[in-house]
Design a protein around this motif. Sequence first.
Motif, PDB file in Angstrom:
ATOM      1  N   SER A  11      40.628  40.013  25.664  1.00 20.79           N
ATOM      2  CA  SER A  11      40.742  41.226  26.902  1.00 20.79           C
ATOM      3  C   SER A  11      39.841  40.592  27.451  1.00 20.79           C
ATOM      4  O   SER A  11      40.406  40.900  28.863  1.00 20.79           O
ATOM      5  CB  SER A  11      40.146  42.147  26.391  1.00 20.79           C
ATOM      6  N   HIS A  13      39.406  37.566  28.986  1.00 21.27           N
ATOM      7  CA  HIS A  13      40.193  36.240  29.148  1.00 21.27           C
ATOM      8  C   HIS A  13      41.803  36.555  30.074  1.00 21.27           C
ATOM      9  O   HIS A  13      41.695  36.334  30.750  1.00 21.27           O
ATOM     10  CB  HIS A  13      40.930  34.769  27.595  1.00 21.27           C
ATOM     11  N   ARG A  14      42.366  37.914  29.681  1.00 19.76           N
ATOM     12  CA  ARG A  14      43.345  38.890  29.893  1.00 19.76           C
ATOM     13  C   ARG A  14      42.985  38.752  31.756  1.00 19.76           C
ATOM     14  O   ARG A  14      43.024  38.766  32.347  1.00 19.76           O
ATOM     15  CB  ARG A  14      43.476  39.701  30.461  1.00 19.76           C
ATOM     16  N   ALA A  15      41.728  39.581  31.681  1.00 20.38           N
ATOM     17  CA  ALA A  15      40.723  40.266  32.801  1.00 20.38           C
ATOM     18  C   ALA A  15      40.653  38.208  33.682  1.00 20.38           C
ATOM     19  O   ALA A  15      40.330  38.598  34.900  1.00 20.38           O
ATOM     20  CB  ALA A  15      38.923  40.848  32.422  1.00 20.38           C
ATOM     21  N   ARG A  17      42.311  36.073  33.567  1.00 23.17           N
ATOM     22  CA  ARG A  17      43.757  35.332  33.711  1.00 23.17           C
ATOM     23  C   ARG A  17      43.846  35.996  35.392  1.00 23.17           C
ATOM     24  O   ARG A  17      44.634  35.826  36.200  1.00 23.17           O
ATOM     25  CB  ARG A  17      44.446  35.454  33.240  1.00 23.17           C
ATOM     26  N   ALA A  18      43.436  37.815  35.338  1.00 24.56           N
ATOM     27  CA  ALA A  18      44.169  39.015  36.054  1.00 24.56           C
ATOM     28  C   ALA A  18      43.442  38.609  37.515  1.00 24.56           C
ATOM     29  O   ALA A  18      42.978  38.915  38.798  1.00 24.56           O
ATOM     30  CB  ALA A  18      43.501  39.889  35.654  1.00 24.56           C
ATOM     31  N   ARG A  19      41.776  37.503  37.134  1.00 26.85           N
ATOM     32  CA  ARG A  19      41.030  37.504  38.698  1.00 26.85           C
ATOM     33  C   ARG A  19      40.220  38.712  39.126  1.00 26.85           C
ATOM     34  O   ARG A  19      40.094  39.503  39.957  1.00 26.85           O
ATOM     35  CB  ARG A  19      41.723  36.853  40.079  1.00 26.85           C
ATOM     36  N   VAL A  20      39.758  39.119  37.713  1.00 21.49           N
ATOM     37  CA  VAL A  20      39.544  40.511  37.686  1.00 21.49           C
ATOM     38  C   VAL A  20      37.614  40.097  38.460  1.00 21.49           C
ATOM     39  O   VAL A  20      36.908  39.389  37.749  1.00 21.49           O
ATOM     40  CB  VAL A  20      39.190  41.216  36.181  1.00 21.49           C
TER      41      VAL A  20
END
Length: 59
Positions: A11, A13-15, A17-20
């Motif tokens: 999660s 890493h996904r955040a 990548r999404a530039r959170v």
Amino acid sequence: MYGFWVKIRRSLHRAARARVQKLCLIHIYPGYDQEPKREAATAFAGEILVAEKGMVLEV
């Protein structure tokens, strides 16, 4: 606890990548003996918050 951390890391890493820019960790298991904020910082460079009882966040 290893499987739990693998899911969290995915999660994070996904955040990233999404530039959170800001991430709030919630539902931390009672008795979790690690520092979740420090561990999260190994995979996420933005601001990291750890939810606390009564905490209110503005979205």
